[in-house]
Each structure stands twice: as C-alpha cells, then as structure tokens.
Design an enzyme around this catalytic site. Sequence first.
Site, PDB file in Angstrom:
ATOM      1  CB  CYS A 107      -6.658   8.315   5.083  1.00 55.46           C
ATOM      2  SG  CYS A 107      -5.402   7.319   4.302  1.00 55.46           S
ATOM      3  CB  CYS A 114       0.583  -3.942   1.856  1.00 56.10           C
ATOM      4  SG  CYS A 114       0.459  -3.811   0.055  1.00 56.10           S
ATOM      5  CB  CYS A 118       6.282   0.065  -2.096  1.00 59.87           C
ATOM      6  SG  CYS A 118       4.962  -0.388  -3.240  1.00 59.87           S
ATOM      7  CB  CYS A 121       5.335   1.451   1.821  1.00 58.74           C
ATOM      8  SG  CYS A 121       3.728   1.266   2.616  1.00 58.74           S
ATOM      9  CB  CYS A 343       0.656   8.462   3.128  1.00 59.75           C
ATOM     10  SG  CYS A 343       0.759  10.153   2.757  1.00 59.75           S
TER      11      CYS A 343
HETATM   12  N1  SAH Z   1      -1.505   0.543  -1.756  1.00 55.13           N
HETATM   13  C1  SAH Z   1      -2.045   1.719  -2.291  1.00 55.13           C
HETATM   14  C2  SAH Z   1      -2.731   2.596  -1.273  1.00 55.13           C
HETATM   15  C3  SAH Z   1      -2.075   2.734   0.072  1.00 55.13           C
HETATM   16  S1  SAH Z   1      -0.549   3.574   0.088  1.00 55.13           S
HETATM   17  C4  SAH Z   1      -0.995   2.499  -3.046  1.00 55.13           C
HETATM   18  O1  SAH Z   1       0.177   2.141  -2.968  1.00 55.13           O
HETATM   19  O2  SAH Z   1      -1.373   3.422  -3.743  1.00 55.13           O
HETATM   20  C5  SAH Z   1      -1.110   5.248  -0.007  1.00 55.13           C
HETATM   21  C6  SAH Z   1      -0.068   6.239  -0.527  1.00 55.13           C
HETATM   22  O3  SAH Z   1       0.960   6.454   0.449  1.00 55.13           O
HETATM   23  C7  SAH Z   1       0.632   5.743  -1.775  1.00 55.13           C
HETATM   24  O4  SAH Z   1       0.748   6.742  -2.754  1.00 55.13           O
HETATM   25  C8  SAH Z   1       1.959   5.368  -1.222  1.00 55.13           C
HETATM   26  O5  SAH Z   1       2.899   5.312  -2.210  1.00 55.13           O
HETATM   27  C9  SAH Z   1       2.207   6.435  -0.195  1.00 55.13           C
HETATM   28  N2  SAH Z   1       3.303   6.130   0.712  1.00 55.13           N
HETATM   29  C10 SAH Z   1       3.716   4.913   1.111  1.00 55.13           C
HETATM   30  N3  SAH Z   1       4.790   5.009   1.933  1.00 55.13           N
HETATM   31  C11 SAH Z   1       5.057   6.316   2.069  1.00 55.13           C
HETATM   32  C12 SAH Z   1       6.036   7.066   2.813  1.00 55.13           C
HETATM   33  N4  SAH Z   1       6.932   6.466   3.586  1.00 55.13           N
HETATM   34  N5  SAH Z   1       5.998   8.395   2.722  1.00 55.13           N
HETATM   35  C13 SAH Z   1       5.059   9.017   1.974  1.00 55.13           C
HETATM   36  N6  SAH Z   1       4.112   8.383   1.256  1.00 55.13           N
HETATM   37  C14 SAH Z   1       4.108   7.037   1.300  1.00 55.13           C
HETATM   38 FE1  SF4 Z   2       1.354  -1.720  -0.334  1.00 58.52          FE
HETATM   39 FE2  SF4 Z   2       2.592   0.353   0.763  1.00 58.52          FE
HETATM   40 FE3  SF4 Z   2       3.148  -0.348  -1.743  1.00 58.52          FE
HETATM   41 FE4  SF4 Z   2       0.750   0.767  -1.179  1.00 58.52          FE
HETATM   42  S1  SF4 Z   2       2.762   1.758  -0.997  1.00 58.52           S
HETATM   43  S2  SF4 Z   2       1.169  -1.052  -2.457  1.00 58.52           S
HETATM   44  S3  SF4 Z   2       0.417  -0.082   0.886  1.00 58.52           S
HETATM   45  S4  SF4 Z   2       3.554  -1.584   0.086  1.00 58.52           S
END
Ligand code: SAH
Ligand code: SF4
Length: 376
Positions: A107, A114, A118, A121, A343
Amino acid sequence: MPNKLTNLLGLSREQMEAFLLTLGEKPFRAIQLLKWIHQFGVTDFDAMTNISKSLREQLKDCAEVRPPLVKERYDASDGCYKWIVEVESGSSIETVYIPEAGRGTLCISSQAGCSLDCSFCATGKQGFNSDLTIAEIIGQLWLANRELDTFGTKTPRKVTNVVMMGMGEPLLNFDNVMAAISLMMEDNCYGLSKRRVTISTSGVVPAIDRLKEYTDASLAISLHAPNDELRSQIVPINRKYPIRELLRSTNAYLESLPDSRVVTIEYILIAGVNDHRQHARELVELLRSVPCKINLIPFNPFKGSDYQRSSNSAISNFQKILRDGGYTVTIRTTRGDDIGAACGQLVGAVEDHTRRSARYRAKGEQSDPVQRLKIQ
Ligand code: SAH
Ligand code: SF4
C-alpha cells in the site's frame, strides 16, 4: 557549486533514454540501468558490471540512485510491515506491506498529507504537506523489495500487488503517480500487470477522464455513500464532482480498456452514518449500471474522531443486502495487528507512531485496530 545529481530512481524508461543521450550514450543502455536499479536493487554504479567503466565514471559525476530514507520499520506479529519514510519536503509518509495467501500487497502513499479532508480519514485531518516525487513513489516499492530481500530473485515474488491507497489522493499528484505506475508495470523493472496495480481515488473526475491516455491500471473508487447529500458531507470533493459525474467518468474509463474489467467500489462503514439498510438498498440501485465489485471497509477509529465502527451485525446485514442485489462483496477483515497501519490511519507523524507503538508494547496488547487490506 556542483550541479544537483539526477536521481535515476525516478526516471521512466523514456526519461532514462533521454538522459543517456545527453551523455552521448545509446538508448539501449537505459534498459541495463533500469534492470540494475529496479530488478537488482543496485545503487552503486561500480557494481553495474555490464556498463563500461567510462560510463560508470560519467554517471558518478552527474547521477545517483537515491531511495527515500526509512526512518522506522514496524513488524507486525502477522507478517505485515509498516515503514515510515522520510521524503524531501521533510515530511514522513507511510508504506504498508500486507502478505496474504498467494499474494503480497504493498500500500503506497502518493502525497504527504491530503487536501481533501474526508471526515473519516486521519491523513485528511493532517492537511496537505507535499506531492511525492516519482522517485519517492516508486522508491516505496524499491524499498519494500530491498527490505523483503527480493531483489534479484525471480520467484517467489513478495510484492505481487500494489494499491495506491496509502496517504494522499493519487489523482491530485497525477503526473508523478502515472510515471511511477509505468515503472511498476515496465517489464524491465517490476513487471506488475495492469490488474495488479490499483489506483484508489475519492473522485477527481477530470483526472479519471484523462486516465486512459496514461495507463490501464485498475481503478478503485472511494464512494462511501449512496447519495449526494450524504456523500457531500463525508467526502467533500463530492460537492464539486457529484456521484452521477463520478460514475459516468468511471464507466468511461472501464469502457476504454481493451479487456473487461470491473471497478472496486470502496465503502467505509461508519456506525449510524452510512450503514443503514436503506443505504445498502440505495447502493444496490445506484450501481446497477457500473461493472463493479464492492469492498466494505469497517471504519478504523483514530484519535480525534468521534466516529465509531459499525457493529458486526450492521456490517453483515449491509453485505447481505448488496449480495442479494447481485454484487460481489468483500469485507476488509480486521487483522489483530500491532503496528497501526490501517487505511485511513496513516499520518506519517513519526513521533505519534513511536508513542503509539511504545504504548501497545508497554501494555503488552495488540489492540491497535488494524484492518487487513483484502482487495479481491
Ligand atoms: N485518497 C485516496 C486513496 C487513499 S485513502 C482515496 O480516498 O481513495 C485509501 C482508502 O482508505 C480509501 O478508500 C479511504 O476512504 C479509506 N479510509 C480512509 N480513512 C479510513 C478510516 N478511518 N477507516 C477505514 N478506511 C479509511
Ligand atoms: Fe484524502 Fe483521506 Fe479522503 Fe483519501 S480518504 S481523499 S487520503 S482525505
């Protein structure tokens, strides 16, 4: 002042050819260099024995093979590794290796931090630090091969799959991610097939629209909600590129591929937020026209977040509704890890992780809830 050395680790095949031309060399030398660097893990020009002494001397004057610096490595009891890697901007990023039966998934991060924020995250909560360079992105795969001691060995490969699911939004660092992915797939480098390299995006629609001009890698969409109202709350980029546009663009990418491929729809399950039965039913309808498989990701808690993971019964109800709707659905199952590599938990703050790791060690527990990436 001496000129800055060119870091050959981050050069694509075409760039390597062009670089060699500037030294008066034939382009075929590029393949030799790529193989030394990416298949054998060699950084010392003197060890590149099929390259003439004069070229080696020239290279020493103007080039280097410089991987990013590993600051910490955590080994989980179940075979996962997490590396904290320092990048040029001074930030730290994280790379995670997840072995499973018959495969090993790496990974990889694309940015330090970022900008997309979100709500669930931990990386997003940090804000944006920097885009990673090509060398820093491919360097994570290079480092994993070195650390797993697989350079120069044909089989068994330890890293069989790469997912761009670490820190950052890969499609907001488009050029560097595309160049790094082409090195991953290049036969003279890592030779990973297009089905084994996955770009995960939260939905940068204009970038998905351009994707087919640069790659045929697999795509994962972080959807997380079945309607715009909810998605705009938890994935703010949805306010700019709503679901309909996102799915239109996703379908167009799939259609552009010569083989029949499905997109992975990622759906995080957060208790009381997006895990109701009604959400699952909406999702069943929403995705009717999208060739996809669905990966449910139970939310990974982190400090500072009020969200909770959905209960096991909510998760299995959700899965059942989707399966009854005709979809292939997998769940990223928890793996009792002890290294904080889940993740959404990747923050790359070394101090923070050192503390966390020490805390779990001190308590003698393995309770840091780490999810196993199970991308099928
Ligand atoms: N920015 C990209 C890739 C990195 S995040 C994206 O958002 O797809 C990778 C994955 O981890 C994404 O599906 C994201 O939604 C997930 N993710 C982020 N925060 C998380 C959390 N707290 N618990 C589980 N998955 C999470
Ligand atoms: Fe960025 Fe996290 Fe959203 Fe992926 S899930 S776009 S890493 S803020």
